[in-house]
Scaffold this motif. Structure first.
Motif, PDB file in Angstrom:
ATOM      1  N   ALA A 259      24.986   6.376 -24.624  1.00  0.00           N
ATOM      2  CA  ALA A 259      24.991   5.405 -23.524  1.00  0.00           C
ATOM      3  C   ALA A 259      25.446   4.035 -24.014  1.00  0.00           C
ATOM      4  O   ALA A 259      25.390   3.747 -25.211  1.00  0.00           O
ATOM      5  CB  ALA A 259      23.581   5.307 -22.943  1.00  0.00           C
ATOM      6  N   PRO A 260      25.886   3.161 -23.065  1.00  0.00           N
ATOM      7  CA  PRO A 260      26.201   1.781 -23.451  1.00  0.00           C
ATOM      8  C   PRO A 260      24.961   1.129 -24.074  1.00  0.00           C
ATOM      9  O   PRO A 260      23.828   1.476 -23.722  1.00  0.00           O
ATOM     10  CB  PRO A 260      26.554   1.099 -22.128  1.00  0.00           C
ATOM     11  CG  PRO A 260      26.862   2.190 -21.177  1.00  0.00           C
ATOM     12  CD  PRO A 260      26.078   3.376 -21.614  1.00  0.00           C
ATOM     13  N   ARG A 261      25.186   0.179 -24.957  1.00  0.00           N
ATOM     14  CA  ARG A 261      24.074  -0.409 -25.687  1.00  0.00           C
ATOM     15  C   ARG A 261      24.344  -1.890 -25.927  1.00  0.00           C
ATOM     16  O   ARG A 261      25.410  -2.261 -26.425  1.00  0.00           O
ATOM     17  CB  ARG A 261      23.974   0.322 -27.027  1.00  0.00           C
ATOM     18  CG  ARG A 261      22.590   0.460 -27.570  1.00  0.00           C
ATOM     19  CD  ARG A 261      22.659   1.394 -28.751  1.00  0.00           C
ATOM     20  NE  ARG A 261      21.804   0.903 -29.807  1.00  0.00           N
ATOM     21  CZ  ARG A 261      20.547   1.292 -29.961  1.00  0.00           C
ATOM     22  NH1 ARG A 261      20.017   2.178 -29.158  1.00  0.00           N
ATOM     23  NH2 ARG A 261      19.824   0.800 -30.943  1.00  0.00           N
ATOM     24  N   SER A 262      23.369  -2.712 -25.550  1.00  0.00           N
ATOM     25  CA  SER A 262      23.557  -4.170 -25.639  1.00  0.00           C
ATOM     26  C   SER A 262      23.460  -4.683 -27.061  1.00  0.00           C
ATOM     27  O   SER A 262      23.935  -5.767 -27.381  1.00  0.00           O
ATOM     28  CB  SER A 262      22.485  -4.874 -24.799  1.00  0.00           C
ATOM     29  OG  SER A 262      21.195  -4.575 -25.319  1.00  0.00           O
ATOM     30  N   GLY A 263      22.807  -3.936 -27.921  1.00  0.00           N
ATOM     31  CA  GLY A 263      22.523  -4.456 -29.258  1.00  0.00           C
ATOM     32  C   GLY A 263      21.303  -5.349 -29.223  1.00  0.00           C
ATOM     33  O   GLY A 263      20.698  -5.565 -28.163  1.00  0.00           O
TER      34      GLY A 263
ATOM     35  N   GLN B 201      25.497  -2.308 -30.990  1.00  0.00           N
ATOM     36  CA  GLN B 201      26.080  -2.692 -29.700  1.00  0.00           C
ATOM     37  C   GLN B 201      27.354  -1.886 -29.468  1.00  0.00           C
ATOM     38  O   GLN B 201      28.192  -1.759 -30.359  1.00  0.00           O
ATOM     39  CB  GLN B 201      26.404  -4.196 -29.686  1.00  0.00           C
ATOM     40  CG  GLN B 201      27.038  -4.634 -28.358  1.00  0.00           C
ATOM     41  CD  GLN B 201      27.098  -6.151 -28.194  1.00  0.00           C
ATOM     42  OE1 GLN B 201      26.428  -6.883 -28.914  1.00  0.00           O
ATOM     43  NE2 GLN B 201      27.893  -6.607 -27.246  1.00  0.00           N
ATOM     44  N   GLY B 202      27.468  -1.321 -28.286  1.00  0.00           N
ATOM     45  CA  GLY B 202      28.674  -0.542 -28.009  1.00  0.00           C
ATOM     46  C   GLY B 202      28.737  -0.055 -26.580  1.00  0.00           C
ATOM     47  O   GLY B 202      27.759  -0.111 -25.843  1.00  0.00           O
ATOM     48  N   PRO B 203      29.917   0.448 -26.176  1.00  0.00           N
ATOM     49  CA  PRO B 203      30.157   0.791 -24.775  1.00  0.00           C
ATOM     50  C   PRO B 203      29.684   2.186 -24.370  1.00  0.00           C
ATOM     51  O   PRO B 203      29.787   2.550 -23.197  1.00  0.00           O
ATOM     52  CB  PRO B 203      31.682   0.700 -24.671  1.00  0.00           C
ATOM     53  CG  PRO B 203      32.164   1.113 -26.034  1.00  0.00           C
ATOM     54  CD  PRO B 203      31.116   0.614 -27.000  1.00  0.00           C
TER      55      PRO B 203
END
Lengths: 84, 351
Positions: free
Chosen positions: B68-72, B92-94
């Motif tokens: 899943a997307p991840r804000s970090g 962090q990643g999309p």
């Protein structure tokens, strides 16, 4: 940063458009390390952790969540994954 | 004894133009150059392509991607230390779907060889990411970032136990095309890294990437609080290089045929050569990119010169070269008593 936050707040109160050049602590400065991020509201209304080095450094004053720099605000894109 | 390929003299007469075959073979993965980027230090290649032609190095190892997307994490995410730094980005990643649609498509169109680094909070998540990549295709290998906390086991890091490390690798192997090489990225924060390497190898890893960052911590003496928002972070940079070289050496000693990608504080061709001599088949450049975005390309040129100046015509000849017995040249330099001993021994053998 507090000065930029004040400028942005003052501009918003007076309904004046503002742009701020931010500077966060960076490792690479070219967009690869993800160190210099801050919460910024996008045109779609969603907050993302954006890189000040390449997504900025100039952001609209009313788009940066100034008081929440240094945090990942609730509802930020992808923040559920980290909290679960 | 392969001493004949070692020369103390200047072989080509001009190191600057010396050519040396840098091809590397890592199991079924063949790359024209043994120089890769290190995961998390090159994003997905796009930014670095502004500084050098990313198709000219061995390949791009992308930042670890999750399901899943991840804000970090919150900031500060970085702290500086002598000859190194700590990071606590929080992956962090999309998310893998966006990664496939945007980054992987771009890398493929660009013609860059790509090793996709994957991460997960459970073995199952690793498997799901691998399954999505399998459907998408268009990459050359997978690196499994097992230095993630296992959410189902009190946040214990997968890489720190042979069984949990193997479980992740096995799950990724089962969910990947059988032709895709898989590299497990090992943490140095373990009692016996050879144990982990052996375990992931038996679980189906093609090879290992050695090493991930060391867990560290910095206190900000102004705020008198941890310097990183995430409290602890991964130490990288030249400060960790001797630890990394030691890990490569130990794994190579125990597992002579296991493909190894060596990394940890490489900032020059000279540093890269250390890893190759210790037993790495290829190397990754990481933290150095932060102060020199063209570092992978520069190090590739420098490594070619370092190898050629020592009489190697290919990088493959130099792999594990430090593991050989001391050669005759160094015996001649030994104290006279030792030299006499060896003469006596030689006389005995000749009879």
């Amino acid at each position: 940063m507090p000065m930029l936050a004040s400028v942005a707040a003052e501009s918003m109160a007076r309904k004046v458009f503002s742009q701020c050049s931010v500077e966060e602590s960076m490792a690479c400065g070219i967009g690869v390390c993800m160190t210099c991020v801050l919460p910024v509201i996008g045109e779609d209304g969603i907050t993302r952790m954006l890189r000040s080095c390449v997504d900025g450094p100039i952001f609209r004053g009313d788009r940066v969540r100034w008081s929440e720099i240094g945090t990942v605000p609730e509802g930020t894109w992808g923040s559920e994954a980290l909290r679960s | 004894m392969t001493r004949k390929i070692v020369s103390s003299g200047n072989v080509s007469g001009n190191y600057g133009n010396a050519r040396c075959d840098l091809r590397a073979t890592l199991g079924s993965l063949e790359i024209p150059s043994a120089i890769l980027t290190a995961s998390g230090c090159a994003a997905a290649g796009r930014e670095l392509d502004n500084y050098f032609d990313i198709t000219q190095i061995g390949g791009i190892v992308t930042k670890s991607i999750m399901l899943a997307p991840r804000s970090g994490r919150a900031t500060p995410r970085m702290a500086e230390t002598p000859s190194g730094m700590l990071n606590s980005i929080g992956l962090q990643g999309p998310g893998v779907e966006s990664f496939i649609e945007n980054d992987l498509v771009w890398l493929r169109q660009r013609g860059a060889r790509t090793i996709v680094s994957i991460a997960g909070g459970t073995a199952e998540e690793f498997g799901k990411v691998a399954a999505k990549l399998r459907i998408a295709g268009g990459f050359d290998a997978i690196e499994v970032n097992i230095s993630c906390p296992n959410v189902e086991d009190r946040g214990q890091v997968f890489a720190c136990r042979p069984d949990s490390a193997a479980q992740v690798v096995q799950t990724v192997r089962r969910n990947s095309d059988s032709k895709i090489p898989i590299f497990a990225k090992l943490s140095p924060d373990v009692t016996d890294i050879v144990d982990i390497a052996r375990s992931v190898s038996q679980a189906g890893a093609t090879g290992v990437s050695v090493i991930n960052t060391l867990l560290g911590m910095v206190i900000n003496t102004t705020t008198m609080r941890p310097a990183l928002a995430g409290v602890t972070g991964g130490v990288s940079g030249p400060a960790i290089r001797p630890v990394a070289v030691r890990c490569v050496w130990q794994i190579r000693s125990a597992l002579p045929d296991l493909p190894i990608i060596g990394m940890g504080g490489i900032r020059s061709g000279h540093d890269a050569l250390e890893f190759i001599l210790a037993g790495a088949n290829a190397i990754s450049v990481g933290t150095s990119i932060f102060n020199d975005p063209s570092a992978p390309m520069r190090i590739q040129t420098e490594l070619q010169q370092e190898l050629a100046s020592r009489g190697f015509t290919s990088l493959a000849q130099a792999v594990s070269y430090a593991h050989r017995e001391a050669d005759i040249a160094s015996m001649e330099e030994a104290p006279s008593s030792a030299a006499e001993d060896s003469e006596t021994e030689w006389d005995f053998i000749s009879e």
